[in-house]
Design an enzyme around this catalytic site. Structure first.
Site, PDB file in Angstrom:
ATOM      1  CB  SER A 204      53.220  38.123  67.865  1.00 50.32           C
ATOM      2  OG  SER A 204      52.751  37.171  68.810  1.00 50.32           O
ATOM      3  CE1 TYR A 217      57.175  34.479  65.903  1.00 46.75           C
ATOM      4  CE2 TYR A 217      56.158  34.853  68.052  1.00 46.75           C
ATOM      5  CZ  TYR A 217      56.062  34.774  66.674  1.00 46.75           C
ATOM      6  OH  TYR A 217      54.849  34.997  66.062  1.00 46.75           O
TER       7      TYR A 217
HETATM    8  P1  NAD Z   1      52.952  30.037  58.627  1.00 45.76           P
HETATM    9  O1  NAD Z   1      53.931  28.984  58.927  1.00 45.76           O
HETATM   10  O2  NAD Z   1      51.788  29.673  57.802  1.00 45.76           O
HETATM   11  O3  NAD Z   1      53.654  31.287  57.948  1.00 45.76           O
HETATM   12  C1  NAD Z   1      54.964  31.664  58.203  1.00 45.76           C
HETATM   13  C2  NAD Z   1      55.652  31.791  56.863  1.00 45.76           C
HETATM   14  O4  NAD Z   1      56.930  32.415  57.057  1.00 45.76           O
HETATM   15  C3  NAD Z   1      55.942  30.481  56.183  1.00 45.76           C
HETATM   16  O5  NAD Z   1      54.867  30.069  55.383  1.00 45.76           O
HETATM   17  C4  NAD Z   1      57.173  30.815  55.351  1.00 45.76           C
HETATM   18  O6  NAD Z   1      56.806  31.035  54.004  1.00 45.76           O
HETATM   19  C5  NAD Z   1      57.676  32.113  55.926  1.00 45.76           C
HETATM   20  N1  NAD Z   1      59.101  31.997  56.243  1.00 45.76           N
HETATM   21  C6  NAD Z   1      59.691  31.480  57.342  1.00 45.76           C
HETATM   22  N2  NAD Z   1      61.040  31.508  57.196  1.00 45.76           N
HETATM   23  C7  NAD Z   1      61.286  32.059  55.988  1.00 45.76           C
HETATM   24  C8  NAD Z   1      62.476  32.363  55.252  1.00 45.76           C
HETATM   25  N3  NAD Z   1      63.695  32.098  55.745  1.00 45.76           N
HETATM   26  N4  NAD Z   1      62.356  32.912  54.022  1.00 45.76           N
HETATM   27  C9  NAD Z   1      61.130  33.168  53.492  1.00 45.76           C
HETATM   28  N5  NAD Z   1      59.974  32.916  54.152  1.00 45.76           N
HETATM   29  C10 NAD Z   1      60.069  32.370  55.373  1.00 45.76           C
HETATM   30  O7  NAD Z   1      52.465  30.608  60.037  1.00 45.76           O
HETATM   31  P2  NAD Z   1      51.592  31.902  60.430  1.00 45.76           P
HETATM   32  O8  NAD Z   1      51.155  31.623  61.809  1.00 45.76           O
HETATM   33  O9  NAD Z   1      50.614  32.197  59.393  1.00 45.76           O
HETATM   34  O10 NAD Z   1      52.687  33.037  60.498  1.00 45.76           O
HETATM   35  C11 NAD Z   1      52.589  34.254  59.788  1.00 45.76           C
HETATM   36  C12 NAD Z   1      53.031  35.401  60.692  1.00 45.76           C
HETATM   37  O11 NAD Z   1      52.114  35.517  61.771  1.00 45.76           O
HETATM   38  C13 NAD Z   1      54.405  35.227  61.315  1.00 45.76           C
HETATM   39  O12 NAD Z   1      55.096  36.462  61.296  1.00 45.76           O
HETATM   40  C14 NAD Z   1      54.082  34.865  62.748  1.00 45.76           C
HETATM   41  O13 NAD Z   1      55.102  35.262  63.620  1.00 45.76           O
HETATM   42  C15 NAD Z   1      52.822  35.674  62.961  1.00 45.76           C
HETATM   43  N6  NAD Z   1      51.999  35.261  64.092  1.00 45.76           N
HETATM   44  C16 NAD Z   1      51.373  34.066  64.102  1.00 45.76           C
HETATM   45  C17 NAD Z   1      50.592  33.720  65.181  1.00 45.76           C
HETATM   46  C18 NAD Z   1      49.864  32.418  65.245  1.00 45.76           C
HETATM   47  O14 NAD Z   1      49.309  32.104  66.286  1.00 45.76           O
HETATM   48  N7  NAD Z   1      49.823  31.631  64.198  1.00 45.76           N
HETATM   49  C19 NAD Z   1      50.460  34.595  66.269  1.00 45.76           C
HETATM   50  C20 NAD Z   1      51.121  35.822  66.222  1.00 45.76           C
HETATM   51  C21 NAD Z   1      51.877  36.144  65.133  1.00 45.76           C
END
Ligand code: NAD
Ligand code: MG
Length: 312
Positions: A204, A217
């Site tokens: 991220s 985080y």
């Molecule tokens: P999202 O909520 O769609 O995806 C996150 C997923 O993590 C969930 O769907 C879930 O299946 C999984 N998860 C969480 N806890 C878990 C557990 N205990 N066991 C199994 N699975 C688990 O949100 P997203 O934004 O698509 O996130 C995906 C990745 O992108 C993450 O690593 C997040 O940190 C990263 N990210 C997101 C953003 C953003 O702005 N959305 C920015 C930077 C990084």
């Protein structure tokens, strides 16, 4: 209203041009203007407003992952779902891990993958469970008939105002899901990954620009960058490439399930140079590039996809 496997979750984006069409990135998507909403963790794409574009209609495959076998964690929603959809459209079969509560989202993504003519193997389970991390890999290998792409994408993000309010349970869970499970899954996958395989970790922009309310985080995301660069060197001689993708602000269920302070949601993503939050499918080409053999000389890299915010 919940989506089910029978509906088309990306319908709101049915008319969008695909990622290979010349267009202005400023207005490829409108600024996200979310109504007030709150979902219990982990949150569902099916309940998110407005709907995200995960690429069901707007991602065009060009055969870049023909016959590949990919395991993706957090693949039910948001970024992981967009990556799963793009991989399938590029010709890969995909194993999807997610939490059992996320079954409706997982079923919807499975439907999209199958309509693209590829196989989806659903593997629900909690990554805080040490034994599940290794059994997940074994189940994926069995279901796919092998493994040559691993996308460590699952993440936990809960905003907390002050360090005093950060519970030990949250601290431990965030580190376990975001980085410790990444070590465990990757370790379990190594004996299955042939030369030519690719490991891609989701980090991220928080790795370099930590928000004061995301201390736990953001720390895990810095660790993911470091893990990627170290492991990339360790595995390069074996022909296994390790890279990371660092998203900026992307509209996903993570943001409305306490990932951001509620008052921050209406402005989400507007401070980027592009002036808007990203849609999950805009991240997919970065993962496709890093998974595909075309990136054969790219190792230990963090590819920033963040709407223009300066990054190291
Ligand atoms: P999202 O909520 O769609 O995806 C996150 C997923 O993590 C969930 O769907 C879930 O299946 C999984 N998860 C969480 N806890 C878990 C557990 N205990 N066991 C199994 N699975 C688990 O949100 P997203 O934004 O698509 O996130 C995906 C990745 O992108 C993450 O690593 C997040 O940190 C990263 N990210 C997101 C953003 C953003 O702005 N959305 C920015 C930077 C990084
Ligand atoms: Mg989810």
């Amino acid at each position: 209203m919940s989506d089910t496997s029978g509906t088309r979750p990306d319908d709101a984006h049915r008319e969008r041009t695909d990622q290979l069409t010349f267009q202005n990135p400023v207005d490829r998507y409108p600024v996200v203007e979310p109504p007030e909403q709150d979902q219990p963790e982990p949150g569902l794409d099916a309940e998110l407003e407005p709907k995200t574009d995960r690429g069901e209609f707007s991602y065009r495959g060009t055969g870049r992952l023909e016959g590949r076998k990919a395991l993706i964690t957090g693949a039910d929603s948001g970024i992981g779902a967009a990556v799963a959809i793009a991989f399938a459209k590029e010709g890969a079969d995909v194993a999807l891990n997610y939490l059992p509560d996320e079954e409706p989202d997982a079923q919807a993504v499975k439907g999209i993958i199958e309509r693209a003519g590829r196989r989806a193997v659903l593997l629900p389970g909690d990554l805080t469970d040490k034994d599940f991390c290794s059994s997940l890999v074994e189940q994926a290998v069995e279901g796919l008939g092998g493994l040559d792409v691993l996308v460590n994408n699952a993440g936990k993000q809960i905003a907390v105002e002050s360090l005093e309010e950060l519970s030990d349970e949250q601290l431990t869970d965030t580190f376990t899901v975001n980085i410790i499970a990444m070590f465990r899954i990757t370790k379990a996958a190594l004996k299955h990954l042939p030369a030519g395989s690719s490991i891609i970790n989701t980090t991220s922009i928080q790795a370099y620009e930590p928000s004061p309310h995301l201390l736990d985080y953001a720390s895990t995301k810095a660790a993911i960058n470091n893990f990627t660069k170290g492991l990339g060197q360790q595995l390069a001689p074996r022909g296994i490439r390790v890279n990371a993708v660092a998203p900026g602000p992307f509209w996903t269920p993570l943001q409305v399930s306490d990932g951001q302070p509620k008052e921050a949601l209406p402005e989400f993503g507007t401070s980027t140079p592009l002036g808007r939050a990203g849609q999950p499918t805009e991240l997919a080409p970065a993962y496709v590039f890093l998974a595909s053999p075309e990136s054969s000389y790219v190792i230990g890299e963090t590819l920033n996809v963040n709407g223009g915010s300066p990054s190291p």
